[in-house]
Design a protein around this motif. Structure first.
Motif, PDB file in Angstrom:
ATOM      1  N   LYS A   1      -9.786  -0.274  12.498  1.00 50.67           N
ATOM      2  CA  LYS A   1     -10.207  -1.560  12.040  1.00 50.67           C
ATOM      3  C   LYS A   1      -8.867  -2.253  11.919  1.00 50.67           C
ATOM      4  CE  LYS A   1     -14.283   0.047   9.441  1.00 50.67           C
ATOM      5  NZ  LYS A   1     -14.944   0.068   8.365  1.00 50.67           N
ATOM      6  N   PRO A   2      -9.041  -3.733  11.791  1.00 53.08           N
ATOM      7  CA  PRO A   2      -7.610  -4.579  11.599  1.00 53.08           C
ATOM      8  C   PRO A   2      -7.402  -3.964  10.095  1.00 53.08           C
ATOM      9  CG  PRO A   2      -9.747  -5.693  12.353  1.00 53.08           C
ATOM     10  CD  PRO A   2     -10.304  -4.739  12.121  1.00 53.08           C
ATOM     11  N   TYR A   3      -6.029  -3.595  10.420  1.00 50.04           N
ATOM     12  CA  TYR A   3      -5.436  -3.046   9.040  1.00 50.04           C
ATOM     13  C   TYR A   3      -4.029  -3.758   8.513  1.00 50.04           C
ATOM     14  CZ  TYR A   3      -2.707  -0.964  12.708  1.00 50.04           C
ATOM     15  OH  TYR A   3      -1.875  -0.779  13.982  1.00 50.04           O
ATOM     16  N   ALA A   4      -3.690  -4.730   9.075  1.00 53.71           N
ATOM     17  CA  ALA A   4      -2.372  -5.441   8.719  1.00 53.71           C
ATOM     18  C   ALA A   4      -2.193  -5.691   7.212  1.00 53.71           C
ATOM     19  CB  ALA A   4      -2.282  -6.967   9.311  1.00 53.71           C
ATOM     20  N   GLU A   5      -3.111  -6.194   6.639  1.00 55.20           N
ATOM     21  CA  GLU A   5      -2.931  -6.548   5.063  1.00 55.20           C
ATOM     22  C   GLU A   5      -2.920  -5.185   4.393  1.00 55.20           C
ATOM     23  OE1 GLU A   5      -4.953  -9.588   3.055  1.00 55.20           O
ATOM     24  OE2 GLU A   5      -5.963 -10.092   4.928  1.00 55.20           O
ATOM     25  N   GLU A   6      -3.623  -4.069   4.858  1.00 52.71           N
ATOM     26  CA  GLU A   6      -3.803  -3.009   4.061  1.00 52.71           C
ATOM     27  C   GLU A   6      -2.168  -2.236   4.197  1.00 52.71           C
ATOM     28  OE1 GLU A   6      -6.359   1.173   3.695  1.00 52.71           O
ATOM     29  OE2 GLU A   6      -7.063  -0.552   5.053  1.00 52.71           O
ATOM     30  N   VAL A   7      -1.575  -2.392   5.369  1.00 52.90           N
ATOM     31  CA  VAL A   7      -0.328  -1.764   5.716  1.00 52.90           C
ATOM     32  C   VAL A   7       0.396  -2.392   4.695  1.00 52.90           C
ATOM     33  CG1 VAL A   7       1.452  -1.501   7.355  1.00 52.90           C
ATOM     34  CG2 VAL A   7      -0.849  -0.613   7.931  1.00 52.90           C
ATOM     35  N   ARG A   8       0.616  -3.636   4.919  1.00 52.66           N
ATOM     36  CA  ARG A   8       1.487  -4.504   4.123  1.00 52.66           C
ATOM     37  C   ARG A   8       1.496  -4.064   2.522  1.00 52.66           C
ATOM     38  NH1 ARG A   8       1.234  -6.793   8.866  1.00 52.66           N
ATOM     39  NH2 ARG A   8       2.937  -8.290   9.625  1.00 52.66           N
ATOM     40  N   GLN A   9       0.154  -4.252   2.209  1.00 56.51           N
ATOM     41  CA  GLN A   9       0.035  -3.803   0.629  1.00 56.51           C
ATOM     42  C   GLN A   9       0.578  -2.684   0.159  1.00 56.51           C
ATOM     43  OE1 GLN A   9      -4.074  -4.418   0.426  1.00 56.51           O
ATOM     44  NE2 GLN A   9      -3.983  -6.489   0.212  1.00 56.51           N
ATOM     45  N   ALA A  10       0.206  -1.510   0.934  1.00 62.21           N
ATOM     46  CA  ALA A  10       0.933  -0.322   0.871  1.00 62.21           C
ATOM     47  C   ALA A  10       2.714  -0.336   0.759  1.00 62.21           C
ATOM     48  CB  ALA A  10       0.711   0.948   2.075  1.00 62.21           C
ATOM     49  N   LEU A  11       3.344  -1.024   1.875  1.00 59.97           N
ATOM     50  CA  LEU A  11       4.659  -1.218   1.932  1.00 59.97           C
ATOM     51  C   LEU A  11       5.179  -1.610   0.707  1.00 59.97           C
ATOM     52  CD1 LEU A  11       5.425  -2.000   5.605  1.00 59.97           C
ATOM     53  CD2 LEU A  11       5.951   0.051   4.502  1.00 59.97           C
ATOM     54  N   GLN A  12       4.359  -2.770   0.247  1.00 60.16           N
ATOM     55  CA  GLN A  12       4.879  -3.720  -1.150  1.00 60.16           C
ATOM     56  C   GLN A  12       4.950  -2.683  -2.128  1.00 60.16           C
ATOM     57  OE1 GLN A  12       1.891  -6.652  -2.480  1.00 60.16           O
ATOM     58  NE2 GLN A  12       4.019  -8.133  -2.445  1.00 60.16           N
ATOM     59  N   GLN A  13       4.196  -1.738  -2.231  1.00 62.90           N
ATOM     60  CA  GLN A  13       3.882  -0.687  -3.368  1.00 62.90           C
ATOM     61  C   GLN A  13       5.251   0.317  -3.246  1.00 62.90           C
ATOM     62  OE1 GLN A  13       2.005  -1.050  -6.217  1.00 62.90           O
ATOM     63  NE2 GLN A  13       1.186  -2.832  -5.332  1.00 62.90           N
ATOM     64  N   VAL A  14       5.480   0.765  -1.967  1.00 62.94           N
ATOM     65  CA  VAL A  14       6.432   1.899  -2.049  1.00 62.94           C
ATOM     66  C   VAL A  14       7.543   1.521  -1.509  1.00 62.94           C
ATOM     67  CG1 VAL A  14       4.266   3.420  -1.932  1.00 62.94           C
ATOM     68  CG2 VAL A  14       5.467   2.786   0.307  1.00 62.94           C
ATOM     69  N   ASP A  15       7.667   0.372  -0.700  1.00 61.69           N
ATOM     70  CA  ASP A  15       9.036   0.260  -0.062  1.00 61.69           C
ATOM     71  C   ASP A  15       8.856  -1.366   0.225  1.00 61.69           C
ATOM     72  OD1 ASP A  15      11.341   0.247   1.639  1.00 61.69           O
ATOM     73  OD2 ASP A  15      10.817   1.659   3.017  1.00 61.69           O
TER      74      ASP A  15
ATOM     75  N   SER B   1      11.597  -3.312   0.427  1.00 65.17           N
ATOM     76  CA  SER B   1      12.599  -3.784   1.368  1.00 65.17           C
ATOM     77  C   SER B   1      12.283  -3.680   2.619  1.00 65.17           C
ATOM     78  CB  SER B   1      13.814  -3.094   1.323  1.00 65.17           C
ATOM     79  OG  SER B   1      13.645  -1.491   1.439  1.00 65.17           O
ATOM     80  N   ALA B   2      11.358  -2.603   3.275  1.00 63.85           N
ATOM     81  CA  ALA B   2      10.707  -2.492   4.358  1.00 63.85           C
ATOM     82  C   ALA B   2       9.625  -3.588   4.716  1.00 63.85           C
ATOM     83  CB  ALA B   2      10.009  -1.034   4.658  1.00 63.85           C
ATOM     84  N   LEU B   3       8.984  -3.982   3.702  1.00 63.07           N
ATOM     85  CA  LEU B   3       8.091  -5.232   3.981  1.00 63.07           C
ATOM     86  C   LEU B   3       8.810  -6.442   4.078  1.00 63.07           C
ATOM     87  CD1 LEU B   3       5.048  -6.219   3.796  1.00 63.07           C
ATOM     88  CD2 LEU B   3       5.550  -6.736   1.393  1.00 63.07           C
ATOM     89  N   MET B   4       9.866  -6.678   3.384  1.00 62.77           N
ATOM     90  CA  MET B   4      10.691  -7.914   3.661  1.00 62.77           C
ATOM     91  C   MET B   4      11.145  -8.009   5.243  1.00 62.77           C
ATOM     92  SD  MET B   4      10.523  -9.758   1.193  1.00 62.77           S
ATOM     93  CE  MET B   4      11.672 -10.833   1.392  1.00 62.77           C
TER      94      MET B   4
END
Length: 469
Positions: free
Chosen positions: A198-212, A214-217
């Motif tokens: 499924k379209p997962y762009a936001e879910e991936v970004r939300q996960a990165l925002q929590q754990v990494d 700088s990677a999200l930036m």
């Protein structure tokens, strides 16, 4: 010789080249309109915003139209058409170029300023170009000449949609995969819980925002560069048009009646004209429904079918192709039906198709299957067939029989484009908050009550004009 008479001025000269040059501007602002609509969904994912905030893209975009329409009309009333076009192109180019510092700042507000400046320029261009095209030839062919020029607007729109789909959205989706790969490499346990079917762009970004963070930036910086790139190229193209118009001698069109009334008298005449005021209201609701239908088709297809954004944007391209085809068909039908009658019928039809989008079922999207049982989505695409003739029809009804006041009156109809700045935002609010019956009807479907109300207003206007005539 008969076709050439369309472009023969009162001085006996042919104005074909100026006509071609000014008509190119119709495609230029059509491109800007329809490369921008999908950016509401793009910014939502990139910056992790809700629909209410991401819809501010349209508020800023169409707010520029609303803000600058009357100043543009006053400017060309005092100076001339060429200077109005040059000011419009300058603002358009500056707005596009502002995307580069906005991307570097990674700030949503900076993008909103860029959109606002850009559309202040578009407002100048539309307020100037429409009456100029009308004036480039004999009065008896003025409407025919304007309709011909307006036919090039959807060509720019389709090009903008294609660039948004194939260049911006596809690159953003590729970057989504890069973000997921990054998450899988460093946080495999979290990545395992994401459904990649499924379209997962936001879910991936939300996960990165929590754990990494700088990677999200880093991912976000790449995304905003993808968005800004086409606008930089567009800004350079617009600058080239500015130089072309600057060094081209355009005929100075002077209409004696333009000085028959003072500004105060003209405004008084317009405010006493019930048909004109009704037309501005109808135009406001028409622009609102057009922008809502074309902006949120991506959210609709994503939430209701699980369709990727770049593929959903292709349905917008199909809708625009239907829009163009329907315009020619409806122009032919105007030989047999009054404009107000056809407007009423189209508004009722648009409302029926909106109801279809709200209640008809959609099968889940399957990769590579573009013609599944997506009945609600197909109904939404069909709405464009009913919208095709509305803007010029309302425009013509509003200005019919006007003399000196037509130039300022046209700015009121451009001001009505401000409907596109408010209604998409209201629909975003509904999508985010109308969750009362979420188990039975999604908030996305509920939000289409706003386009339905718009068509009811337009149908009421058409019926009123028909009875009045």
């Amino acid at each position: 010789m008969k076709n050439k008479s369309l472009f023969r001025g009162t001085d006996g000269r042919y104005y074909l080249f100026p006509f071609i040059l000014v008509t190119s501007l119709f495609a230029l602002w059509g491109f800007a309109n329809d490369i921008t609509n999908p950016m509401v969904a793009a910014f939502k994912n990139i910056l992790l915003m809700d629909n209410t905030k991401s819809a501010l893209v349209q508020t800023a975009f169409y707010g520029g139209y609303c803000f600058m329409a009357i100043p543009a009309a006053l400017f060309i009333r005092k100076f001339n058409y060429k200077k109005g076009i040059l000011v419009g192109l300058a603002l358009y180019a500056v707005g596009c170029l502002l995307f580069i510092p906005a991307g570097n700042a990674m700030a949503f507000w900076a993008f909103l300023i860029a959109y606002f400046v850009m559309t202040c320029g578009l407002s100048f261009l539309e307020t100037t170009s429409n009456p100029y095209i009308l004036a480039l030839g004999p009065d008896e062919n003025a409407t025919q000449r304007l309709n011909f020029a307006q036919a090039f607007n959807p060509m720019g729109s389709i090009t903008g949609m294609f660039v948004a789909s194939q260049i911006i959205l596809k690159k953003l989706e590729a970057n989504d995969h890069n973000a997921l790969t990054l998450l899988q490499q460093n946080h495999a346990d979290i990545a395992a819980g994401i459904d990649v079917s499924k379209p997962y762009a936001e879910e991936v970004r939300q996960a990165l925002q929590q754990v990494d963070p700088s990677a999200l930036m880093n991912v976000r910086e790449t995304d905003l560069g993808i968005v800004s790139g086409p606008y930089l190229i567009l800004g350079l193209v617009v600058l080239a048009f500015f130089l072309l118009f600057f060094f081209t001698r355009l005929p100075r069109i002077t209409v004696a009646a333009d000085k028959a009334y003072s500004l105060k008298q003209t405004i008084g005449i317009l405010f006493k004209n019930k048909c004109y005021l009704w037309s501005v209201v109808a135009q406001t609701f028409y622009v609102g429904v057009q922008i809502m239908v074309w902006t949120f088709i991506i959210q609709y297809a994503g939430k209701e079918l699980g369709m990727p954004k770049s593929i959903a944007q292709n349905y917008n391209i199909v809708a625009m192709a239907i829009f163009v085809t329907s315009r020619f068909i409806c122009t032919f039908l105007l030989k047999y039906f009054k404009p107000s009658t056809l407007l009423t019928v189209l508004a009722v039809g648009g409302g029926v198709f909106i109801l279809g989008a709200m209640v008809l079922p959609n099968a889940p999207f399957v990769e590579g299957q573009y013609l599944g049982a997506y009945w609600g989505l197909f109904s939404m695409v069909a709405v464009s067939a009913c919208m095709s003739l509305m803007f010029p029809t309302i425009y013509g009804i509003a200005l019919k029989g006007m003399g000196d006041e037509a130039k300022l009156a046209s700015s009121g109809l451009i001001l009505a484009i401000g409907g596109g700045s408010v209604m998409p935002w209201l629909q975003g609010v509904l999508i985010d908050n109308a969750t009362w019956f979420e188990s039975a009807v999604s908030s996305v479907r509920i939000s289409y009550v706003l386009p339905l109300l718009c068509f009811i207003v337009i149908a009421s206007f058409g019926r009123w004009v028909e009875k009045r005539s």
